[in-house]
Design an enzyme around this catalytic site. Structure first.
Site: not given
Ligand code: PGA
Length: 253
Positions: A9, A11, A95, A97, A167, A173, A213
Site C-alpha cells: 500500500n 498510500k 483502511h 486511515e 491491521e 507506521g 509495520s
C-alpha cells in the site's frame, strides 16, 4: 492450501516517475516468484500507467479505495468500473486511515464491498483495533462488530473472494509490530468468527493478511503462524529491496 498474498500500500507516496522506477525494480527482483500473490496499490493517478507496466508480469494491481456507486455526481470519487478498466484486480476497503481521517464507517465499508464484488474486484477489507481499544480489552468485540457490519448481507459463496486484512491501528507506521502470537490470536478469532457465521469450509478458504509495520525482519515469524496468510505492507513497500525481501520470505511452511 491458502496462497499467501503480499500487498504493498503506497498510500500518498511516490510521484509517477518514482513509482515507475520502483515497479521496474520489483519486476526485475520478483519475476521468478510463482506461489505468492503480489499486489501493488499505488495512488489512483498512477493506476492505468502501472497496469501497462505490469502486463504479462506476476504482479497484480490494486487501488486504495473506491466509491460504492457505479457513477454519479460525486466530485473527487472513483468507482468500481473505473478501477476495473484501469486494470485493477484488487481494492483496499476500510483502511484505518480512511476510517480515521475520512469518515469511513462499517456501513460504507459494507456498501463498497458489495460494489467491489459486483464489479469483479477482489476487496481487501481492513479491520483492527486502536491502542485504547486494545488496552480496554475490547479488541475481539470490536473485530466482531467490524466483521458483522462490514460483511452484512454478503452471500456465503462470495466470502472466499474477499480478503481480510487485520491491521491493529497502533502498529501501523509506528514501528511497533504486533508479536506473531498477538497477531495469530486475532487471526484465529477472525477465522473462528467466519466459521461460526458462514461455515468452517469457507473460513478455511478465506485469506487473512496481517498489516502494521511489517518488515523483512519480522515477516518470517508472522507468516509461520497458522492463520496468517500474508501481509499488507505500507512503509516497507516503498523500497524495492525491502518489499522484495518480504515477498520472498512469505512462503508458507
Ligand atoms: P505500515 O502500514 O506497514 O507502514 O505500518 C501498513 C498499512 O497501513 O497498511
Amino acid at each position: 492450501m491458502r496462497k499467501p498474498i503480499i500487498a504493498g500500500n503506497w498510500k500518498m507516496y511516490k510521484t509517477l516517475e518514482e513509482g515507475e522506477e520502483l515497479v521496474n525494480l520489483l519486476k526485475r527482483q520478483l519475476y521468478d516468484v510463482e506461489d505468492i500473490d503480489i499486489v501493488l496499490c499505488p495512488p489512483f493517478t498512477h493506476l492505468a500507467y502501472i497496469a501497462d507496466m505490469l502486463e504479462s508480469s506476476n504482479i497484480l494491481l490494486g487501488a486504495q479505495d473506491m466509491h460504492w456507486e457505479e457513477e454519479g455526481a460525486y466530485t473527487g470519487e472513483i468507482s468500481g468500473p473505473m478501477l476495473k478498466c484501469a486494470g485493477c484486480k484488487f481494492v483496499l476497503i476500510g483502511h484505518s486511515e480512511r476510517r480515521q481521517f475520512f469518515g469511513e464507517t462499517n456501513e460504507s465499508v459494507n456498501k463498497k464491498l458489495a460494489s467491489a464484488l459486483n464489479n469483479g474486484l477482489t476487496p481487501i477489507v481492513c479491520i483492527g483495533e486502536d491502542l485504547k481499544q486494545r488496552e480496554k480489552g475490547i479488541t475481539f468485540d470490536l473485530i466482531s462488530q467490524q466483521l458483522e457490519l462490514g460483511l452484512k448481507a454478503i452471500a456465503p459463496e462470495r466470502l472466499k473472494e474477499i480478503i481480510i486484512a487485520y491491521e491493529p491501528v497502533w502498529a501501523i507506521g509506528s514501528g511497533k509490530v504486533a508479536t506473531s502470537e498477538q497477531a495469530q490470536e486475532v487471526h484465529r478469532y477472525i477465522r473462528d468468527w467466519l466459521s461460526k457465521n458462514y461455515s468452517s469450509a469457507l473460513a478455511q478458504e478465506t485469506r487473512i493478511q496481517y498489516g502494521g509495520s511489517v518488515k523483512p525482519d519480522n515477516i518470517a515469524g508472522l507468516i509461520a503462524q497458522e492463520d496468517i496468510d500474508g501481509a499488507l505492507v505500507g512503509g516497507a513497500s516503498l523500497d524495492a529491496d525491502s518489499f522484495s525481501a518480504i515477498v520472498r520470505e512469505s512462503k508458507k511452511g
